[in-house]
Design a protein around this motif. Sequence first.
Motif, PDB file in Angstrom:
ATOM      1  N   GLY A 198     -29.339   9.689  -5.536  1.00 54.76           N
ATOM      2  CA  GLY A 198     -29.825   8.677  -6.476  1.00 54.76           C
ATOM      3  C   GLY A 198     -30.192   9.287  -7.812  1.00 54.76           C
ATOM      4  O   GLY A 198     -31.032   8.762  -8.551  1.00 54.76           O
ATOM      5  N   CYS A 199     -29.526  10.417  -8.159  1.00 52.66           N
ATOM      6  CA  CYS A 199     -29.934  11.172  -9.348  1.00 52.66           C
ATOM      7  C   CYS A 199     -29.137  10.816 -10.596  1.00 52.66           C
ATOM      8  O   CYS A 199     -29.319  11.442 -11.637  1.00 52.66           O
ATOM      9  CB  CYS A 199     -29.882  12.666  -9.079  1.00 52.66           C
ATOM     10  N   TRP A 200     -28.228   9.883 -10.504  1.00 51.49           N
ATOM     11  CA  TRP A 200     -27.556   9.366 -11.694  1.00 51.49           C
ATOM     12  C   TRP A 200     -27.079   7.946 -11.435  1.00 51.49           C
ATOM     13  O   TRP A 200     -26.906   7.534 -10.285  1.00 51.49           O
ATOM     14  CB  TRP A 200     -26.388  10.248 -12.160  1.00 51.49           C
ATOM     15  N   ILE A 201     -26.922   7.245 -12.552  1.00 53.92           N
ATOM     16  CA  ILE A 201     -26.308   5.924 -12.473  1.00 53.92           C
ATOM     17  C   ILE A 201     -25.241   5.853 -13.559  1.00 53.92           C
ATOM     18  O   ILE A 201     -25.297   6.615 -14.524  1.00 53.92           O
ATOM     19  CB  ILE A 201     -27.338   4.774 -12.685  1.00 53.92           C
ATOM     20  N   LYS A 202     -24.287   4.976 -13.374  1.00 54.11           N
ATOM     21  CA  LYS A 202     -23.327   4.725 -14.449  1.00 54.11           C
ATOM     22  C   LYS A 202     -23.638   3.352 -15.011  1.00 54.11           C
ATOM     23  O   LYS A 202     -23.790   2.381 -14.256  1.00 54.11           O
ATOM     24  CB  LYS A 202     -21.904   4.785 -13.934  1.00 54.11           C
ATOM     25  N   ILE A 203     -23.755   3.297 -16.327  1.00 51.32           N
ATOM     26  CA  ILE A 203     -24.102   2.037 -16.982  1.00 51.32           C
ATOM     27  C   ILE A 203     -22.883   1.543 -17.759  1.00 51.32           C
ATOM     28  O   ILE A 203     -22.283   2.307 -18.540  1.00 51.32           O
ATOM     29  CB  ILE A 203     -25.312   2.228 -17.935  1.00 51.32           C
ATOM     30  N   ALA A 204     -22.540   0.280 -17.517  1.00 46.90           N
ATOM     31  CA  ALA A 204     -21.364  -0.290 -18.188  1.00 46.90           C
ATOM     32  C   ALA A 204     -21.623  -0.436 -19.678  1.00 46.90           C
ATOM     33  O   ALA A 204     -22.730  -0.771 -20.104  1.00 46.90           O
ATOM     34  CB  ALA A 204     -21.026  -1.643 -17.582  1.00 46.90           C
ATOM     35  N   SER A 205     -20.576  -0.204 -20.428  1.00 47.51           N
ATOM     36  CA  SER A 205     -20.649  -0.341 -21.886  1.00 47.51           C
ATOM     37  C   SER A 205     -20.571  -1.821 -22.277  1.00 47.51           C
ATOM     38  O   SER A 205     -20.279  -2.690 -21.454  1.00 47.51           O
ATOM     39  CB  SER A 205     -19.479   0.438 -22.498  1.00 47.51           C
ATOM     40  N   PHE A 261     -25.840   8.182 -16.742  1.00 46.83           N
ATOM     41  CA  PHE A 261     -27.248   8.379 -17.083  1.00 46.83           C
ATOM     42  C   PHE A 261     -27.809   9.289 -16.000  1.00 46.83           C
ATOM     43  O   PHE A 261     -27.995   8.883 -14.859  1.00 46.83           O
ATOM     44  CB  PHE A 261     -27.953   7.015 -17.087  1.00 46.83           C
ATOM     45  N   LYS A 262     -28.010  10.562 -16.366  1.00 44.69           N
ATOM     46  CA  LYS A 262     -28.396  11.580 -15.370  1.00 44.69           C
ATOM     47  C   LYS A 262     -29.890  11.829 -15.454  1.00 44.69           C
ATOM     48  O   LYS A 262     -30.429  12.014 -16.542  1.00 44.69           O
ATOM     49  CB  LYS A 262     -27.611  12.864 -15.668  1.00 44.69           C
ATOM     50  N   VAL A 263     -30.533  11.845 -14.292  1.00 49.09           N
ATOM     51  CA  VAL A 263     -31.966  12.150 -14.271  1.00 49.09           C
ATOM     52  C   VAL A 263     -32.208  13.395 -13.419  1.00 49.09           C
ATOM     53  O   VAL A 263     -31.345  13.797 -12.646  1.00 49.09           O
ATOM     54  CB  VAL A 263     -32.791  10.960 -13.713  1.00 49.09           C
ATOM     55  N   GLU A 264     -33.382  13.959 -13.589  1.00 49.98           N
ATOM     56  CA  GLU A 264     -33.718  15.173 -12.847  1.00 49.98           C
ATOM     57  C   GLU A 264     -33.848  14.844 -11.356  1.00 49.98           C
ATOM     58  O   GLU A 264     -34.501  13.855 -10.995  1.00 49.98           O
ATOM     59  CB  GLU A 264     -35.049  15.716 -13.373  1.00 49.98           C
ATOM     60  N   ASP A 265     -33.219  15.682 -10.538  1.00 47.62           N
ATOM     61  CA  ASP A 265     -33.260  15.466  -9.078  1.00 47.62           C
ATOM     62  C   ASP A 265     -34.691  15.359  -8.577  1.00 47.62           C
ATOM     63  O   ASP A 265     -35.526  16.212  -8.883  1.00 47.62           O
ATOM     64  CB  ASP A 265     -32.600  16.650  -8.360  1.00 47.62           C
ATOM     65  N   GLY A 266     -34.957  14.322  -7.827  1.00 43.23           N
ATOM     66  CA  GLY A 266     -36.272  14.188  -7.192  1.00 43.23           C
ATOM     67  C   GLY A 266     -37.327  13.541  -8.081  1.00 43.23           C
ATOM     68  O   GLY A 266     -38.302  13.008  -7.578  1.00 43.23           O
ATOM     69  N   VAL A 267     -37.134  13.610  -9.390  1.00 43.23           N
ATOM     70  CA  VAL A 267     -38.125  13.000 -10.294  1.00 43.23           C
ATOM     71  C   VAL A 267     -37.917  11.484 -10.322  1.00 43.23           C
ATOM     72  O   VAL A 267     -38.859  10.709 -10.209  1.00 43.23           O
ATOM     73  CB  VAL A 267     -38.023  13.606 -11.717  1.00 43.23           C
ATOM     74  N   ILE A 268     -36.656  11.088 -10.472  1.00 39.54           N
ATOM     75  CA  ILE A 268     -36.309   9.669 -10.376  1.00 39.54           C
ATOM     76  C   ILE A 268     -35.232   9.557  -9.293  1.00 39.54           C
ATOM     77  O   ILE A 268     -34.296  10.361  -9.260  1.00 39.54           O
ATOM     78  CB  ILE A 268     -35.744   9.132 -11.711  1.00 39.54           C
ATOM     79  N   THR A 269     -35.381   8.583  -8.422  1.00 42.71           N
ATOM     80  CA  THR A 269     -34.347   8.330  -7.413  1.00 42.71           C
ATOM     81  C   THR A 269     -33.949   6.857  -7.509  1.00 42.71           C
ATOM     82  O   THR A 269     -34.757   5.977  -7.202  1.00 42.71           O
ATOM     83  CB  THR A 269     -34.879   8.646  -5.997  1.00 42.71           C
ATOM     84  N   PHE A 270     -32.723   6.610  -7.960  1.00 41.24           N
ATOM     85  CA  PHE A 270     -32.260   5.226  -8.055  1.00 41.24           C
ATOM     86  C   PHE A 270     -31.747   4.768  -6.696  1.00 41.24           C
ATOM     87  O   PHE A 270     -30.966   5.481  -6.054  1.00 41.24           O
ATOM     88  CB  PHE A 270     -31.131   5.105  -9.101  1.00 41.24           C
TER      89      PHE A 270
END
Lengths: 159, 192
Positions: free
Chosen positions: A70-77, A86-95
């Motif tokens: 859950g460490c990244w999401i892809k956001i549609a343009s 949209f990459k986040v730090e592992d463990g800090v945010i979990t989508f």
Amino acid sequence: MRIARSSLIALAVCALSASLAGAQAAKDYGKPLTLKVTTPISSILKDPKAFEGKRVQVEGLIVEVCEERGCWIKIASDKPFESIRFKVEDGVITFPLDARGKKALAEGVVSVKLLTREQAVAQAKEMAKERGTLKSFDETKITGPVTDIQIMGDGARVK
Amino acid sequence: MPADHSAPHVRWRRWSIALHRDIGYLAVGLTLAYAISGLAVNHRGDWNPNYRISKEFVRVAPVTGAATPGVVSDVVAQLKLDGAPKSSFQPDAQTLQLFYKGKVVHVDLPTGKVMIERTVPRRVLYEMNQLHLNGPKQAWTYVADAFAIALILLSITGLFVLKGRLGITGRGGWLTAAGVLIPTVAWFLYLR
């Protein structure tokens, strides 16, 4: 002594319930959003160098979520056939996986990297692993160097 | 309560055992949750510890041209899906994705091949993993901190539960040393 012990257990149960109740209501991830203006994702993808290192807020549909962590999401343009990672730090945010199909308002710093073919293959392989599609990964589809554009995110609101 | 006239070292041992016992009882639930989640998350390269993901492959009539709203409703009708999707996306001109609660439908428009991907959270394990990885943040951070301190206290007080041959000065000491050796060797082997 018995009363004190019971109170302690009751207190722990209350803290646990409050925490879980908060978790169910939470739609914000990571740090609070600070920017007032959103940047169209298409503008970033059109001229990434102009946004490199800059903090942006983007808005769009979540079309993919990292299955493994859950460490990244892809956001549609805002334009067809485009999306940004949209990459986040592992463990800090979990989508959560069920964020797919929901709207995201997300903030972070634009990162632009020129990857050699080998680096691009390694990154795509890692993403395929995180997607759970490593078995069907075909590295021959990556034919040359790739410009990797992503937002290194630290906060998002999922609606 | 009668006054305790026993020697100081006897008194602290009694306290230590009492602490070990009571913290042990309090920590049972979280220890089990964290340990089970630990096993599950450790092997996430081999499986998804949070979700049961199933994929079903079906077909619809191939679509030529752009994926108009009419195409979306046509696909929905052909697949007998539960109403309109909450949203849709086209990653490229050939692919259409329809998003439903707990389900994503991927349609390869030129061939009509469809993959329906269903995602169901693993009950209990999902919640355990969320707590273990501090998904809720907020007050849970403090509960998790308290649990970590409880584990430290448990390990220290555990050293002094028994006296003599089986205690820390005998067999217990050797076992403690072996337990310390495991992460030390791992550090030398993998992390230096």
